[in-house]
Write an enzyme that holds these catalytic residues in place. Structure first.
Site, PDB file in Angstrom:
ATOM      1  N   GLY A 159       0.855  -1.282  -0.165  1.00 25.35           N
ATOM      2  CA  GLY A 159      -0.198   0.168   0.018  1.00 25.35           C
ATOM      3  C   GLY A 159       0.822   1.076  -0.137  1.00 25.35           C
ATOM      4  O   GLY A 159       1.970   1.143  -0.267  1.00 25.35           O
ATOM      5  N   ASN A 160       0.155   2.127   0.219  1.00 23.68           N
ATOM      6  CA  ASN A 160       0.896   3.590   0.199  1.00 23.68           C
ATOM      7  C   ASN A 160       0.495   4.398   1.442  1.00 23.68           C
ATOM      8  O   ASN A 160      -0.642   4.257   1.922  1.00 23.68           O
ATOM      9  CB  ASN A 160       1.241   4.130  -1.300  1.00 23.68           C
ATOM     10  CG  ASN A 160      -0.268   4.489  -1.484  1.00 23.68           C
ATOM     11  OD1 ASN A 160      -1.036   5.500  -1.135  1.00 23.68           O
ATOM     12  ND2 ASN A 160      -0.570   3.839  -2.780  1.00 23.68           N
ATOM     13  N   ARG A 161       0.991   5.886   1.685  1.00 24.90           N
ATOM     14  CA  ARG A 161       0.516   6.741   2.828  1.00 24.90           C
ATOM     15  C   ARG A 161      -0.897   7.703   2.345  1.00 24.90           C
ATOM     16  O   ARG A 161      -1.086   8.149   3.237  1.00 24.90           O
ATOM     17  CB  ARG A 161       1.554   7.358   3.265  1.00 24.90           C
ATOM     18  CG  ARG A 161       2.561   6.671   4.044  1.00 24.90           C
ATOM     19  CD  ARG A 161       3.823   7.565   4.180  1.00 24.90           C
ATOM     20  NE  ARG A 161       3.320   8.763   5.060  1.00 24.90           N
ATOM     21  CZ  ARG A 161       3.913   9.769   5.013  1.00 24.90           C
ATOM     22  NH1 ARG A 161       5.122   9.772   4.315  1.00 24.90           N
ATOM     23  NH2 ARG A 161       3.544  10.769   5.828  1.00 24.90           N
ATOM     24  N   SER A 162      -1.267   7.449   1.193  1.00 23.08           N
ATOM     25  CA  SER A 162      -2.317   8.450   0.914  1.00 23.08           C
ATOM     26  C   SER A 162      -3.552   7.884   1.588  1.00 23.08           C
ATOM     27  O   SER A 162      -4.169   6.908   1.929  1.00 23.08           O
ATOM     28  CB  SER A 162      -2.987   8.145  -0.731  1.00 23.08           C
ATOM     29  OG  SER A 162      -4.040   8.828  -0.831  1.00 23.08           O
ATOM     30  N   ALA A 190      -3.645   7.708  -5.347  1.00 19.32           N
ATOM     31  CA  ALA A 190      -2.169   7.214  -5.317  1.00 19.32           C
ATOM     32  C   ALA A 190      -2.294   5.558  -5.689  1.00 19.32           C
ATOM     33  O   ALA A 190      -2.838   4.845  -4.956  1.00 19.32           O
ATOM     34  CB  ALA A 190      -1.485   7.210  -4.061  1.00 19.32           C
TER      35      ALA A 190
END
Ligand code: CTP
Length: 419
Positions: A226-229, A293
């Site tokens: 995943g990512n931090r968005s 994102a």
């Protein structure tokens, strides 16, 4: 630092079923570092008890004006507050505030309060739309009171319509906005136009797709890449576009944020799901805003059973995901519809990298975030961006709330829609 550290909030709770949500508001305020003094009306006390608020805030919660008389509680609470939030605000409480009544602790406290006041109305649709309530809300607005909502949605007794209290997170965001800048977004309430601060309706009837949040690419049933968005920027864009009259479909990767009023939400998890939902919904769409994102790569295969530690460190083979924005740009083949807005997260040589990306993806506008700054980009409520136009234009947007940034981006969209 906690965003409401040291802020003294007077939380007024009046007597509607939504009073139960005020407990969550109190918890979020305390979690953000605020000192919260709660005052309930007698009606509110029939829905929720003082003990709940005392437990959450660690401070006395009060109903009666006749207690603590020597300490002048009826004026002291208002005087010592930095901001007051009435959540929920019933039709009766709004009427009393508009007329200046002081017949209980909440109304006396608010009459004595010199601080900004935010109200979050909640009532049945008929009551909200009654000319008396409309008049009272207008009086309060003209007096500088911030009116937040209401939302449209399910109401007590199986009814549905405008009158649902705004989400606790939205109310707490508004408190933070007031404390930070002294002004709050006056959320256009459902069913009542704000005449004091009319929003432009320059996107009326425009069909818009907005993507938001960070996609998750499964590794096994419990793990993902995943990512931090957080989705905040995309949700703000969807919300402001809907306020300006657009018909917005929000394709949302996992996000804890509430659905903005008037927006149709489609939840997705992976980049491939987002891709399919975007391309299935293109008919009649005039504007696409790709704030999501999107993971550039996904694990080639996702294990169907949980990977066990004893099996040793797994090797995860990654394959590329489709680039949704670039595909949209290529598919348009030089046409100017739909207007395409991309986002870019950059850390180095932000403008040059943004320009290259704008051309490579065939977008009309690119919102470039410098994600190396702590107060902008991921997870925070503020953003500082550079807005690039495919015709060479650039606008520097200094640090602003994500809603204000959304307004600037949508201004540029409107300019392109008008050629
Ligand atoms: N985007 C997309 N599909 C992808 C990856 C990105 O639609 N598979 C969109 C995002 O929604 C955003 C824009 O492309 O609007 C820019 O994303 P970014 O991650 O900054 O660009 P990348 O193409 O991934 O370039 P790089 O990571 O090399 O900077």
């Amino acid at each position: 630092m906690e965003r409401l550290a040291g802020t003294r909030v007077l939380l007024g709770v009046s007597g509607g079923i939504a009073a139960y949500k005020a407990a969550l508001v109190a918890r979020l305020l305390v979690g953000a570092g605020a000192r919260v003094d709660t005052v309930l009306t007698r009606g509110a006390e029939r829905f929720i008890g003082v003990t709940t608020f005392e437990g959450i805030t660690g401070r006395p919660a009060r109903v009666e004006v006749w207690e603590d008389v020597p300490t002048d509680t009826h004026v002291a609470l208002g005087r010592s507050a930095d901001v007051a939030l009435v959540y929920p605000a019933t039709a009766h409480t709004l009427a009393k505030l508009a007329a200046g009544f002081a017949d209980d602790l909440l109304t006396t406290s608010l009459l004595a309060a010199g601080c900004p006041v935010i109200v979050a109305p909640a009532m049945h649709t008929e009551m909200w739309e009654h000319p008396a309530t409309r008049h009272n809300v207008e009086v309060l607005r003209q007096r500088g009171v911030h009116v937040l909502g209401p939302d449209t949605g399910p109401l007590m007794g199986g009814d549905e319509g405008p009158g649902r209290v705004i989400a606790p997170e939205v109310a707490v965001d508004a408190v933070a906005e007031v404390v930070a800048g002294g002004s709050v977004r006056d959320v256009a309430p459902a069913g009542q136009a704000s005449t004091a601060e009319a929003r432009p309706r320059d996107l009326a009837g425009v069909r818009m797709l907005v993507t938001a949040g960070g996609t998750r690419e499964p590794i096994d049933p419990v793990r993902f890449l995943g990512n931090r968005s957080s989705g905040k920027m995309g949700f703000a864009l969807a919300e402001v576009a809907a306020e300006r009259g657009a018909e917005v479909t929000l394709i949302a990767a996992p996000s804890a944020l509430p659905t903005p009023p008037g927006v149709t939400r489609v939840d997705v998890t992976t980049a491939l799901e987002m891709h399919d939902e975007v391309f299935a919904r293109l008919a009649g769409v005039e504007v696409i805003v790709k704030a999501a994102a999107v993971a550039d790569f996904r694990p080639d295969t996702a294990a169907t059973s949980k990977l066990k530690k004893d099996a040793g460190a797994p090797t995860i083979e990654l394959v590329p995901n489709p680039d949704i924005l670039a595909e949209l740009g290529a598919r348009r083949e030089g046409a100017d519809r739909p207007v395409l807005v991309g986002f870019a997260a950059e850390t180095d040589d932000v403008e040059a990298a943004g320009r290259t990306k704008l051309v490579r993806k065939g977008a009309d506008l690119l919102v470039v975030n410098d994600v190396s700054a702590a107060d902008a980009g991921f997870e925070v409520d503020t953003n500082r961006v550079l807005l690039l136009d495919r015709d060479g234009g650039r606008v520097d947007v200094p640090l602003r709330s994500k809603h204000e940034v959304a307004g600037v981006v949508l201004d540029a969209v409107v300019a392109r829609l008008h050629g």
